[in-house]
Design a protein around this motif. Structure first.
Motif, PDB file in Angstrom:
ATOM      1  N   UNK A 289       0.832  -1.211   0.000  1.00  0.00           N
ATOM      2  CA  UNK A 289       0.000   0.000   0.000  1.00  0.00           C
ATOM      3  C   UNK A 289       0.863   1.256   0.000  1.00  0.00           C
ATOM      4  N   UNK A 290       1.971   1.228   0.761  1.00  0.00           N
ATOM      5  CA  UNK A 290       2.864   2.391   0.813  1.00  0.00           C
ATOM      6  C   UNK A 290       3.491   2.656  -0.556  1.00  0.00           C
ATOM      7  N   UNK A 291       3.892   1.605  -1.241  1.00  0.00           N
ATOM      8  CA  UNK A 291       4.510   1.794  -2.570  1.00  0.00           C
ATOM      9  C   UNK A 291       3.492   2.305  -3.577  1.00  0.00           C
ATOM     10  N   UNK A 292       2.243   1.862  -3.470  1.00  0.00           N
ATOM     11  CA  UNK A 292       1.210   2.379  -4.374  1.00  0.00           C
ATOM     12  C   UNK A 292       0.972   3.863  -4.107  1.00  0.00           C
ATOM     13  N   UNK A 293       1.001   4.263  -2.831  1.00  0.00           N
ATOM     14  CA  UNK A 293       0.826   5.675  -2.483  1.00  0.00           C
ATOM     15  C   UNK A 293       1.988   6.510  -3.009  1.00  0.00           C
ATOM     16  N   UNK A 294       3.187   5.956  -2.932  1.00  0.00           N
ATOM     17  CA  UNK A 294       4.360   6.675  -3.461  1.00  0.00           C
ATOM     18  C   UNK A 294       4.279   6.793  -4.978  1.00  0.00           C
ATOM     19  N   UNK A 295       3.844   5.736  -5.645  1.00  0.00           N
ATOM     20  CA  UNK A 295       3.691   5.778  -7.105  1.00  0.00           C
ATOM     21  C   UNK A 295       2.669   6.836  -7.518  1.00  0.00           C
ATOM     22  N   UNK A 296       1.657   7.039  -6.662  1.00  0.00           N
ATOM     23  CA  UNK A 296       0.619   8.034  -6.952  1.00  0.00           C
ATOM     24  C   UNK A 296       1.043   9.443  -6.564  1.00  0.00           C
ATOM     25  N   UNK A 297       2.237   9.578  -5.978  1.00  0.00           N
ATOM     26  CA  UNK A 297       2.741  10.891  -5.589  1.00  0.00           C
ATOM     27  C   UNK A 297       2.134  11.445  -4.317  1.00  0.00           C
ATOM     28  N   UNK A 298       1.498  10.576  -3.516  1.00  0.00           N
ATOM     29  CA  UNK A 298       0.881  11.038  -2.264  1.00  0.00           C
ATOM     30  C   UNK A 298       1.952  11.444  -1.263  1.00  0.00           C
ATOM     31  N   UNK A 299       3.034  10.672  -1.215  1.00  0.00           N
ATOM     32  CA  UNK A 299       4.189  11.057  -0.408  1.00  0.00           C
ATOM     33  C   UNK A 299       5.421  10.362  -0.963  1.00  0.00           C
ATOM     34  N   UNK A 300       6.581  10.823  -0.551  1.00  0.00           N
ATOM     35  CA  UNK A 300       7.841  10.270  -1.034  1.00  0.00           C
ATOM     36  C   UNK A 300       8.458   9.369   0.026  1.00  0.00           C
ATOM     37  N   UNK A 301       9.091   8.306  -0.443  1.00  0.00           N
ATOM     38  CA  UNK A 301       9.708   7.367   0.479  1.00  0.00           C
ATOM     39  C   UNK A 301      11.110   7.799   0.872  1.00  0.00           C
ATOM     40  N   UNK A 302      11.357   7.892   2.150  1.00  0.00           N
ATOM     41  CA  UNK A 302      12.696   8.143   2.679  1.00  0.00           C
ATOM     42  C   UNK A 302      13.003   7.038   3.678  1.00  0.00           C
ATOM     43  N   UNK A 303      14.260   6.915   4.069  1.00  0.00           N
ATOM     44  CA  UNK A 303      14.630   5.866   5.023  1.00  0.00           C
ATOM     45  C   UNK A 303      13.858   6.017   6.328  1.00  0.00           C
ATOM     46  N   UNK A 304      13.709   7.255   6.817  1.00  0.00           N
ATOM     47  CA  UNK A 304      12.992   7.478   8.073  1.00  0.00           C
ATOM     48  C   UNK A 304      11.521   7.072   7.939  1.00  0.00           C
ATOM     49  N   UNK A 305      10.905   7.427   6.797  1.00  0.00           N
ATOM     50  CA  UNK A 305       9.507   7.073   6.602  1.00  0.00           C
ATOM     51  C   UNK A 305       9.335   5.550   6.496  1.00  0.00           C
ATOM     52  N   UNK A 306      10.291   4.893   5.845  1.00  0.00           N
ATOM     53  CA  UNK A 306      10.203   3.447   5.735  1.00  0.00           C
ATOM     54  C   UNK A 306      10.353   2.782   7.099  1.00  0.00           C
ATOM     55  N   UNK A 307      11.180   3.333   7.953  1.00  0.00           N
ATOM     56  CA  UNK A 307      11.309   2.792   9.309  1.00  0.00           C
ATOM     57  C   UNK A 307      10.008   2.969  10.089  1.00  0.00           C
ATOM     58  N   UNK A 308       9.352   4.127   9.914  1.00  0.00           N
ATOM     59  CA  UNK A 308       8.059   4.347  10.563  1.00  0.00           C
ATOM     60  C   UNK A 308       6.994   3.392  10.021  1.00  0.00           C
ATOM     61  N   UNK A 309       6.997   3.197   8.709  1.00  0.00           N
ATOM     62  CA  UNK A 309       6.052   2.270   8.079  1.00  0.00           C
ATOM     63  C   UNK A 309       6.273   0.853   8.609  1.00  0.00           C
TER      64      UNK A 309
END
Length: 335
Positions: A289-309
């Motif tokens: 779901x997170x990767x689909x949101x990133x593909x849609x430009x809802x938010x960008x993936x960073x290392x910190x965000x991936x750790x939170x996810x």
């Protein structure tokens, strides 16, 4: 020192193996940038965590069927344990992709039966659940073979497991599933060995560690020299047949040492080891779901965000595990 060769003591850390394997699989899937070459290789080979799961499953199934060889009771116990957790965790994914992409009745039914990857229907991402369906059928044959067969019979059984993977060469999805069958069989054989010989001999220990070293060498050669063949021909998974038994032995030894100085760490890992199915399914869905949101430009993936996810996926997995445990307990009392 005697504990290091006590098979029962070694096996008592099986849930710790599974916890560490789950963390390895999550690290394999997370979109973090490895800090060094070693972590890059470790991340790329993270599917090896599944091999630990399968080996540990073989051990557990052997003891379960040896204690009570009734096939129906074995299947009922597995269904009561797995189905509530699987349905709780997979339903949001079915709804999410059904709304976003559309679905079919066949796909939904195949997903809920846990055979979607086998038949090319439904989600086709939770192949390990499909594997459990196959593995639990196969152990019904493997356990009696190990209990009654001699060494030559067991060796023929292992050769059969190897041959079983050949038809799926080039078919990555199904090869991922069937390439683990030899480790399932080895788990059953290891449990049978432990029931006959409660203490590991020095020769056995050296053989396990030597096989692990050889497997790691083969894996690294394949990784650097045959990278394009890793998935189509199973070169990323075959070496783990040699690696996993010795690796699990080392993990048990390490756990014994840690338990003496920091027992809370082992208690936590045992808890995590009891939630591995939920961790597997939930993190796969949350990452998807997170990767689909990133593909849609809802938010960008960073290392910190991936750790939170990742932290969020573990929290949801623990909650799902608690709910599934209550449902399983209720069903066990009714069925």
């Amino acid at each position: 020192m005697a504990d290091f060769c006590d098979f029962k003591k070694i096996l008592s850390y099986r849930s710790v193996w599974m916890a560490l394997a789950a963390l390895w699989v999550v690290y394999h899937h997370i979109s973090l940038t490895p800090l060094c070459a070693f972590l890059q290789v470790l991340k790329s080979c993270g599917a090896g965590g599944v091999d630990i799961f399968v080996f540990a499953s073989g051990l557990g199934c052997y003891h379960s069927l040896k204690k009570n060889p009734d096939t129906l009771i074995f299947i009922k116990k597995r269904l009561i344990k797995i189905v509530p957790a699987y349905y709780l965790c997979v339903t949001p994914w079915v709804i999410f992709d059904g709304i976003r992409l559309g679905t079919t009745v066949q796909g939904v039914v195949a997903t809920y039966l846990g055979v979607d990857s086998l038949f090319g229907l439904g989600l086709q991402t939770l192949w390990y659940v499909n594997g459990l369906v196959v593995y639990y059928i196969l152990v019904l044959f493997f356990v009696p073979l190990c209990l009654r067969g001699n060494f030559k019979t067991k060796l023929l059984g292992f050769c059969f497991c190897i041959l079983l993977t050949v038809p799926f060469l080039g078919d990555t999805m199904r090869l991922m599933l069937f390439a683990r069958v030899p480790l399932l069989y080895l788990g059953v054989c290891a449990a049978d060995y432990g029931s006959r010989y409660p203490t590991l001999t020095k020769r056995t220990v050296l053989a396990l560690l030597g096989a692990m070293a050889a497997g790691i060498t083969i894996l690294l050669v394949c990784y650097y020299r045959c990278h394009e063949y890793l998935y189509p021909y199973g070169l990323l998974w075959w070496p783990f047949i040699l690696i996993v038994p010795g690796l699990c032995l080392l993990l048990s030894w390490l756990s014994m040492l840690v338990e003496r100085t920091a027992p809370i760490v082992i208690r936590f890992l045992r808890y995590v080891g009891g939630c591995t199915l939920e961790i597997y399914i939930v993190h796969m869905f949350v990452f998807h779901a997170a990767r689909r949101a990133m593909d849609a430009g809802i938010f960008y993936g960073t290392d910190k965000r991936w750790l939170l996810i990742t932290a969020a996926s573990f929290l949801f997995a623990f909650l799902a595990s608690a709910a599934a445990f209550r449902i399983s307990k209720f069903l066990a009392g009714k069925l």
